[in-house]
Design a protein around this motif. Structure first.
Motif, PDB file in Angstrom:
ATOM      1  N   ALA A  95      -9.215 -65.351 -24.459  1.00  0.00           N
ATOM      2  CA  ALA A  95      -8.844 -66.486 -23.597  1.00  0.00           C
ATOM      3  C   ALA A  95      -7.417 -66.324 -23.104  1.00  0.00           C
ATOM      4  O   ALA A  95      -7.138 -66.559 -21.922  1.00  0.00           O
ATOM      5  CB  ALA A  95      -9.010 -67.799 -24.357  1.00  0.00           C
ATOM      6  N   CYS A  96      -6.511 -65.922 -23.975  1.00  0.00           N
ATOM      7  CA  CYS A  96      -5.114 -65.709 -23.570  1.00  0.00           C
ATOM      8  C   CYS A  96      -5.015 -64.630 -22.510  1.00  0.00           C
ATOM      9  O   CYS A  96      -4.244 -64.759 -21.551  1.00  0.00           O
ATOM     10  CB  CYS A  96      -4.265 -65.347 -24.785  1.00  0.00           C
ATOM     11  SG  CYS A  96      -3.977 -66.724 -25.899  1.00  0.00           S
ATOM     12  N   LYS A 138      -3.905 -63.142 -17.024  1.00  0.00           N
ATOM     13  CA  LYS A 138      -4.155 -62.059 -16.071  1.00  0.00           C
ATOM     14  C   LYS A 138      -5.141 -62.382 -14.959  1.00  0.00           C
ATOM     15  O   LYS A 138      -5.352 -61.558 -14.069  1.00  0.00           O
ATOM     16  CB  LYS A 138      -4.688 -60.818 -16.819  1.00  0.00           C
ATOM     17  CG  LYS A 138      -3.788 -60.307 -17.912  1.00  0.00           C
ATOM     18  CD  LYS A 138      -2.529 -59.717 -17.357  1.00  0.00           C
ATOM     19  CE  LYS A 138      -1.691 -59.117 -18.492  1.00  0.00           C
ATOM     20  NZ  LYS A 138      -0.364 -58.746 -18.073  1.00  0.00           N
ATOM     21  N   THR A 139      -5.771 -63.568 -15.001  1.00  0.00           N
ATOM     22  CA  THR A 139      -6.752 -63.901 -13.967  1.00  0.00           C
ATOM     23  C   THR A 139      -6.473 -65.296 -13.407  1.00  0.00           C
ATOM     24  O   THR A 139      -5.659 -66.038 -13.951  1.00  0.00           O
ATOM     25  CB  THR A 139      -8.198 -63.887 -14.513  1.00  0.00           C
ATOM     26  OG1 THR A 139      -8.390 -65.035 -15.348  1.00  0.00           O
ATOM     27  CG2 THR A 139      -8.502 -62.607 -15.282  1.00  0.00           C
ATOM     28  N   ASN A 140      -7.181 -65.616 -12.366  1.00  0.00           N
ATOM     29  CA  ASN A 140      -7.119 -66.959 -11.787  1.00  0.00           C
ATOM     30  C   ASN A 140      -8.372 -67.762 -12.117  1.00  0.00           C
ATOM     31  O   ASN A 140      -8.665 -68.762 -11.456  1.00  0.00           O
ATOM     32  CB  ASN A 140      -6.943 -66.880 -10.266  1.00  0.00           C
ATOM     33  CG  ASN A 140      -5.560 -66.393  -9.895  1.00  0.00           C
ATOM     34  OD1 ASN A 140      -4.577 -66.731 -10.550  1.00  0.00           O
ATOM     35  ND2 ASN A 140      -5.476 -65.575  -8.866  1.00  0.00           N
ATOM     36  N   LEU A 141      -9.132 -67.318 -13.119  1.00  0.00           N
ATOM     37  CA  LEU A 141     -10.330 -68.050 -13.523  1.00  0.00           C
ATOM     38  C   LEU A 141      -9.941 -69.444 -13.990  1.00  0.00           C
ATOM     39  O   LEU A 141      -8.875 -69.632 -14.585  1.00  0.00           O
ATOM     40  CB  LEU A 141     -11.040 -67.327 -14.671  1.00  0.00           C
ATOM     41  CG  LEU A 141     -11.662 -65.970 -14.377  1.00  0.00           C
ATOM     42  CD1 LEU A 141     -12.129 -65.313 -15.666  1.00  0.00           C
ATOM     43  CD2 LEU A 141     -12.816 -66.127 -13.412  1.00  0.00           C
ATOM     44  N   GLU A 153     -14.284 -71.706 -16.748  1.00  0.00           N
ATOM     45  CA  GLU A 153     -14.898 -70.383 -16.658  1.00  0.00           C
ATOM     46  C   GLU A 153     -14.504 -69.518 -17.852  1.00  0.00           C
ATOM     47  O   GLU A 153     -15.324 -68.776 -18.400  1.00  0.00           O
ATOM     48  CB  GLU A 153     -14.487 -69.688 -15.361  1.00  0.00           C
ATOM     49  CG  GLU A 153     -15.097 -70.298 -14.117  1.00  0.00           C
ATOM     50  CD  GLU A 153     -14.531 -69.704 -12.836  1.00  0.00           C
ATOM     51  OE1 GLU A 153     -15.344 -69.252 -12.009  1.00  0.00           O
ATOM     52  OE2 GLU A 153     -13.288 -69.712 -12.670  1.00  0.00           O
ATOM     53  N   ILE A 154     -13.248 -69.613 -18.261  1.00  0.00           N
ATOM     54  CA  ILE A 154     -12.769 -68.848 -19.413  1.00  0.00           C
ATOM     55  C   ILE A 154     -13.471 -69.304 -20.685  1.00  0.00           C
ATOM     56  O   ILE A 154     -13.893 -68.476 -21.501  1.00  0.00           O
ATOM     57  CB  ILE A 154     -11.234 -68.971 -19.536  1.00  0.00           C
ATOM     58  CG1 ILE A 154     -10.569 -68.272 -18.344  1.00  0.00           C
ATOM     59  CG2 ILE A 154     -10.739 -68.406 -20.860  1.00  0.00           C
ATOM     60  CD1 ILE A 154      -9.080 -68.535 -18.202  1.00  0.00           C
ATOM     61  N   ILE A 155     -13.616 -70.614 -20.841  1.00  0.00           N
ATOM     62  CA  ILE A 155     -14.312 -71.152 -22.015  1.00  0.00           C
ATOM     63  C   ILE A 155     -15.712 -70.551 -22.120  1.00  0.00           C
ATOM     64  O   ILE A 155     -16.136 -70.120 -23.197  1.00  0.00           O
ATOM     65  CB  ILE A 155     -14.374 -72.700 -21.947  1.00  0.00           C
ATOM     66  CG1 ILE A 155     -12.975 -73.280 -22.151  1.00  0.00           C
ATOM     67  CG2 ILE A 155     -15.358 -73.265 -22.956  1.00  0.00           C
ATOM     68  CD1 ILE A 155     -12.848 -74.757 -21.825  1.00  0.00           C
ATOM     69  N   TYR A 188     -17.330 -70.240 -26.021  1.00  0.00           N
ATOM     70  CA  TYR A 188     -17.290 -71.584 -26.608  1.00  0.00           C
ATOM     71  C   TYR A 188     -18.329 -72.436 -25.902  1.00  0.00           C
ATOM     72  O   TYR A 188     -18.495 -72.348 -24.692  1.00  0.00           O
ATOM     73  CB  TYR A 188     -15.897 -72.220 -26.476  1.00  0.00           C
ATOM     74  CG  TYR A 188     -14.957 -71.778 -27.562  1.00  0.00           C
ATOM     75  CD1 TYR A 188     -14.907 -72.441 -28.776  1.00  0.00           C
ATOM     76  CD2 TYR A 188     -14.130 -70.688 -27.385  1.00  0.00           C
ATOM     77  CE1 TYR A 188     -14.053 -72.026 -29.789  1.00  0.00           C
ATOM     78  CE2 TYR A 188     -13.268 -70.263 -28.385  1.00  0.00           C
ATOM     79  CZ  TYR A 188     -13.238 -70.941 -29.582  1.00  0.00           C
ATOM     80  OH  TYR A 188     -12.401 -70.532 -30.577  1.00  0.00           O
ATOM     81  N   SER A 189     -19.007 -73.278 -26.666  1.00  0.00           N
ATOM     82  CA  SER A 189     -20.056 -74.111 -26.077  1.00  0.00           C
ATOM     83  C   SER A 189     -19.516 -75.418 -25.518  1.00  0.00           C
ATOM     84  O   SER A 189     -20.120 -76.009 -24.640  1.00  0.00           O
ATOM     85  CB  SER A 189     -21.142 -74.400 -27.107  1.00  0.00           C
ATOM     86  OG  SER A 189     -20.581 -75.020 -28.247  1.00  0.00           O
TER      87      SER A 189
END
Length: 61
Positions: A14-15, A20-23, A27-29, A34-35
């Protein structure tokens, strides 16, 4: 695999995505497995004393 080890791997991913992204955080979760977003926010803040968005702002400075 221990739950703590798995949690640490997910948080490390997640870090990476936050820095490093613009998600979006949602979206990262989903990407890291993770639910629920409330559980993720709780675990993240407990480990880093920042919300995911605050963390992103800190690392992108």
């Amino acid at each position: 695999m221990s739950c703590l080890i798995l949690q640490n791997i997910k948080l490390k991913q997640a870090c990476f995505y936050l820095s490093k992204t613009n998600l979006s955080v949602q979206e990262i979760i989903e990407k890291v497995g993770y639910s629920g977003s409330s559980h993720f926010y709780h675990i993240f803040k407990k480990n880093f004393t920042l919300t995911p968005n605050e963390y992103r702002k800190q690392v992108q400075k």
